[in-house]
Design an enzyme around this catalytic site. Structure first.
Site, mmCIF file in Angstrom:
data_model
loop_
_atom_site.group_PDB
_atom_site.id
_atom_site.type_symbol
_atom_site.label_atom_id
_atom_site.label_comp_id
_atom_site.label_asym_id
_atom_site.label_seq_id
_atom_site.Cartn_x
_atom_site.Cartn_y
_atom_site.Cartn_z
ATOM 1 N N ASP A 44 1.456 -26.765 22.584
ATOM 2 C CA ASP A 44 1.923 -27.207 23.671
ATOM 3 C C ASP A 44 1.873 -26.864 25.024
ATOM 4 O O ASP A 44 1.619 -27.977 25.799
ATOM 5 C CB ASP A 44 3.656 -27.004 23.134
ATOM 6 C CG ASP A 44 4.722 -27.870 24.008
ATOM 7 O OD1 ASP A 44 4.322 -28.975 24.300
ATOM 8 O OD2 ASP A 44 5.655 -27.328 24.352
ATOM 9 N N CYS A 78 2.831 -48.664 13.834
ATOM 10 C CA CYS A 78 3.891 -49.421 14.505
ATOM 11 C C CYS A 78 3.944 -50.732 14.295
ATOM 12 O O CYS A 78 5.112 -51.091 14.467
ATOM 13 C CB CYS A 78 4.109 -48.787 15.852
ATOM 14 S SG CYS A 78 4.373 -46.924 16.254
ATOM 15 N N CYS A 86 12.251 -47.972 19.084
ATOM 16 C CA CYS A 86 12.323 -46.920 20.065
ATOM 17 C C CYS A 86 12.414 -47.325 21.623
ATOM 18 O O CYS A 86 13.145 -46.614 22.328
ATOM 19 C CB CYS A 86 11.186 -45.953 19.620
ATOM 20 S SG CYS A 86 9.581 -46.719 20.032
ATOM 21 N N CYS A 124 16.411 -34.707 23.494
ATOM 22 C CA CYS A 124 16.913 -35.762 22.938
ATOM 23 C C CYS A 124 15.936 -36.496 21.759
ATOM 24 O O CYS A 124 14.934 -36.200 21.793
ATOM 25 C CB CYS A 124 16.843 -36.913 24.030
ATOM 26 S SG CYS A 124 17.452 -38.585 23.721
#
Length: 377
Positions: free
Chosen positions: A134, A188, A194, A240
């Site tokens: 990350d 997708c 989304c 979120c």
């Protein structure tokens, strides 16, 4: 050295140390990602938390001498709590996003990568390895997509067929010539759920994110939150999950493969009022082990005040007044004033009038005046 056998041995070993999925790719430059990052920079869509040198984010040869391969790993995390706590009137709760449940994922993935490195070095003593999670230079999603771990989805997450997008990603650059896996095709399709569900329109189009507008980013800032984001925050105090929970590919996905990732409900969904006056020591003791604590307590406290306003929690008015009067930080005092204006009531109005007479910070005073104007209207 039989590198095909070594690759299979690495795969087999990874399963014994709690790596849920592993993929391999070349160490060639991520040309498509370079174009995307340059565009992000031009549009000012980056968060500011990422590595600023674009070349380091896309060129593994700048990070390790003569790299040949990159190993991508994924660990699945829970999407549901086994034990639940309820937010109710008089005892309202905030929520940390799922990526902040349990022990900080950086710690967990570094542990797995460290074990994997040790295994590789035992097999090939002159091997070179560089691992990252990350906060490293490479773009985790770009590595995972090219390594066949999952596809890069419209919500800017990697979606795996096995675990959905509820996975943490890490990678290891190495000078070992391990055969690459096939990148996974996008699945997708025409779905835009989304993008449509994003509270702030941060998903500009499939796979492109304006991080400055993302609620997850906004919860981590330390200054005053813009009015439009205060209204969208709800009871989120860190992160979120909307673009994940709305995703059809995540339906039914909930994995409890790692004890370190199991959430403590009292930490993942904490009572809001106690957060308002928590000390630094208490905050570190209770929340220091989770990833959502990395920015310290200030953003969490600001967000907790906003969440109480979202609930219009009248029982918290006295506590919020105390914060507005006594907290040394202007952002917290000003946000408390805004919350009182939202919750309303005579006690809120009287406190705003009284305390504004002694307030000296211009931004806090403006919040107080705006709150009073709102109450008057």
């Amino acid at each position: 050295m039989d590198y095909d056998q070594l690759k299979q041995d690495i795969i087999d070993y990874s399963k014994t140390i709690g790596i849920d999925k592993i993929g391999f790719t070349t160490a060639s430059t991520f040309e498509e990602m370079r174009i995307r990052l340059i565009k992000q920079q031009e549009l000012n869509y980056q968060s500011g938390f990422e590595e600023k040198d674009i070349e380091k984010r896309v060129n593994p040869s700048l990070l390790l001498d003569q790299p040949k391969s990159i190993i991508s790993i994924a660990l699945a995390y829970p999407s549901k709590m086994k034990e639940r706590v309820t937010s109710k009137k008089g005892a309202r709760r905030g929520i940390f996003c799922r990526a902040s449940w349990g022990t900080d994922y950086h710690v967990v993935l570094r542990d797995r990568l460290s074990k994997l490195e040790k295994y590789i070095m035992e097999r090939v003593p002159d091997a070179l390895c560089k691992s990252m999670v990350d906060t490293g230079e490479l773009v985790d999603r770009a590595v995972a997509q090219r390594a066949g771990v999952g596809w890069s989805a419209k919500n800017c997450a990697i979606i795996t067929p096995e675990f959905g997008s509820y996975v943490y990603l890490g990678e290891m650059i190495t000078n070992l010539p391990l055969s690459p896996d096939t990148p996974m095709e996008d699945q997708c399709g025409e779905c835009n759920k989304c993008i449509d569900a994003c509270p702030t329109g941060a998903l500009i189009q499939g796979g492109q994110l304006d991080a400055q507008r993302c609620i997850a980013f906004q919860t981590q800032t330390k200054g005053f939150l813009a009015e439009e984001f205060r209204e969208k925050l709800g009871n989120r105090i860190y992160g979120c999950d909307t673009c994940q929970t709305i995703c059809p590919k995540n339906k039914g996905m909930d994995f409890h493969n790692h004890i370190e990732m199991e959430p403590d409900p009292e930490i993942a969904k904490p009572l809001l009022v106690p957060l308002l006056t928590i000390s630094n020591k208490e905050f570190k003791e209770k929340y220091g082990h989770i990833s959502g604590s990395w920015r310290g307590k200030k953003p969490i406290q600001r967000n907790a005040i906003i969440a109480l306003a979202h609930f219009k929690e009248e029982s918290a008015v006295t506590d919020i007044i105390g914060v507005m009067k006594n907290d040394p930080r202007p952002v917290i005092r000003g946000t408390a004033a805004w919350a009182l204006g939202k919750i309303g009531g005579s006690e809120s109005k009287q406190a705003l009038v009284a305390i504004s007479n002694s307030e000296t910070d211009p931004e806090v005073l403006q919040e107080m005046q705006d709150a009073l104007a709102h109450l008057s209207s």
